[in-house]
Design a protein around this motif. Structure first.
Motif, PDB file in Angstrom:
ATOM      1  N   HIS A  11      20.353 104.693  51.808  1.00  0.00           N
ATOM      2  CA  HIS A  11      21.529 105.516  51.519  1.00  0.00           C
ATOM      3  C   HIS A  11      22.199 106.057  52.777  1.00  0.00           C
ATOM      4  N   MET A  14      25.651 104.829  53.762  1.00  0.00           N
ATOM      5  CA  MET A  14      26.842 105.532  53.276  1.00  0.00           C
ATOM      6  C   MET A  14      27.105 106.775  54.108  1.00  0.00           C
ATOM      7  N   TYR A  75      18.664 107.661  45.547  1.00  0.00           N
ATOM      8  CA  TYR A  75      19.857 107.167  46.251  1.00  0.00           C
ATOM      9  C   TYR A  75      19.533 105.836  46.928  1.00  0.00           C
ATOM     10  N   VAL A  79      21.206 102.026  46.323  1.00  0.00           N
ATOM     11  CA  VAL A  79      21.869 101.275  47.396  1.00  0.00           C
ATOM     12  C   VAL A  79      21.194  99.920  47.580  1.00  0.00           C
ATOM     13  N   ILE A 104      29.532  98.970  47.362  1.00  0.00           N
ATOM     14  CA  ILE A 104      29.419 100.343  46.868  1.00  0.00           C
ATOM     15  C   ILE A 104      30.748 101.082  46.975  1.00  0.00           C
ATOM     16  N   ILE A 105      31.235 101.249  48.181  1.00  0.00           N
ATOM     17  CA  ILE A 105      32.448 102.052  48.372  1.00  0.00           C
ATOM     18  C   ILE A 105      33.656 101.352  47.765  1.00  0.00           C
ATOM     19  N   ARG A 110      30.144 104.838  44.846  1.00  0.00           N
ATOM     20  CA  ARG A 110      29.521 105.863  45.679  1.00  0.00           C
ATOM     21  C   ARG A 110      29.142 107.091  44.878  1.00  0.00           C
ATOM     22  N   LYS A 111      30.057 107.584  44.094  1.00  0.00           N
ATOM     23  CA  LYS A 111      29.813 108.818  43.347  1.00  0.00           C
ATOM     24  C   LYS A 111      28.668 108.663  42.348  1.00  0.00           C
ATOM     25  N   THR A 120      29.214 115.438  49.207  1.00  0.00           N
ATOM     26  CA  THR A 120      30.048 114.510  48.437  1.00  0.00           C
ATOM     27  C   THR A 120      31.549 114.760  48.601  1.00  0.00           C
ATOM     28  N   CYS A 123      32.712 112.867  51.709  1.00  0.00           N
ATOM     29  CA  CYS A 123      32.742 111.429  51.442  1.00  0.00           C
ATOM     30  C   CYS A 123      33.891 111.070  50.508  1.00  0.00           C
ATOM     31  N   GLU A 127      36.878 108.329  51.238  1.00  0.00           N
ATOM     32  CA  GLU A 127      36.493 107.088  50.592  1.00  0.00           C
ATOM     33  C   GLU A 127      37.555 105.995  50.655  1.00  0.00           C
TER      34      GLU A 127
END
Length: 131
Positions: A11, A14, A75, A79, A104-105, A110-111, A120, A123, A127
């Motif tokens: 993780h 990220m 997490y 991932v 992911i992104i 991500r969330k 968060t 991020c 994002e």
């Protein structure tokens, strides 16, 4: 010449993507900045779901064990699954970072992985520019 190697929690791929110099403490932020800067050398990563180089200066690490271990292992597992890895996979930072951004992104996941993390909002605000 031997390529630099580093152990990295899944993780944290990220976290490094969205890092902006903030952290739990000044010491942690400086440590994270050094790791962030080191990624420019594109080290080989040993992807893990346990304490890593970033965790070394985290206040949640007590006697070598993360106090939030179940939360962050979750997490990590997400991932790993989304990027198609098993724990202990090896990959370069550039390739891992690209997979995190794509799988992911860019995929809007991500969330669902770490939306309950205290960072968060940072991020989430970055994002759209990360992909």
């Amino acid at each position: 010449m031997v390529k630099e190697q580093m152990e990295l929690r899944a993780h944290h791929g990220m976290c490094l993507t969205f890092f902006e110099g903030k952290g739990y403490s000044r010491e942690f932020a400086e440590h994270m900045q050094a790791i962030y800067d080191g990624m420019k050398r594109n080290p080989m990563l040993h992807i893990t779901a346990k304490e890593d180089v970033i965790c070394q200066k985290c206040p949640n690490l007590q006697n070598g064990v993360c106090e939030m271990r179940e939360l962050v292992r979750n997490y990590d597992r997400k991932v790993l699954d989304l990027c198609g890895f098993r724990e202990n996979s090896e990959i370069s930072w550039e390739d891992f970072s690209a997979l995190v951004k794509e799988k992911i992104i860019g995929a809007g996941k991500r969330k669902s992985i770490c939306g309950d993390c205290q960072w968060t909002e940072i991020c989430g605000s970055k994002e759209k520019n990360a992909i």
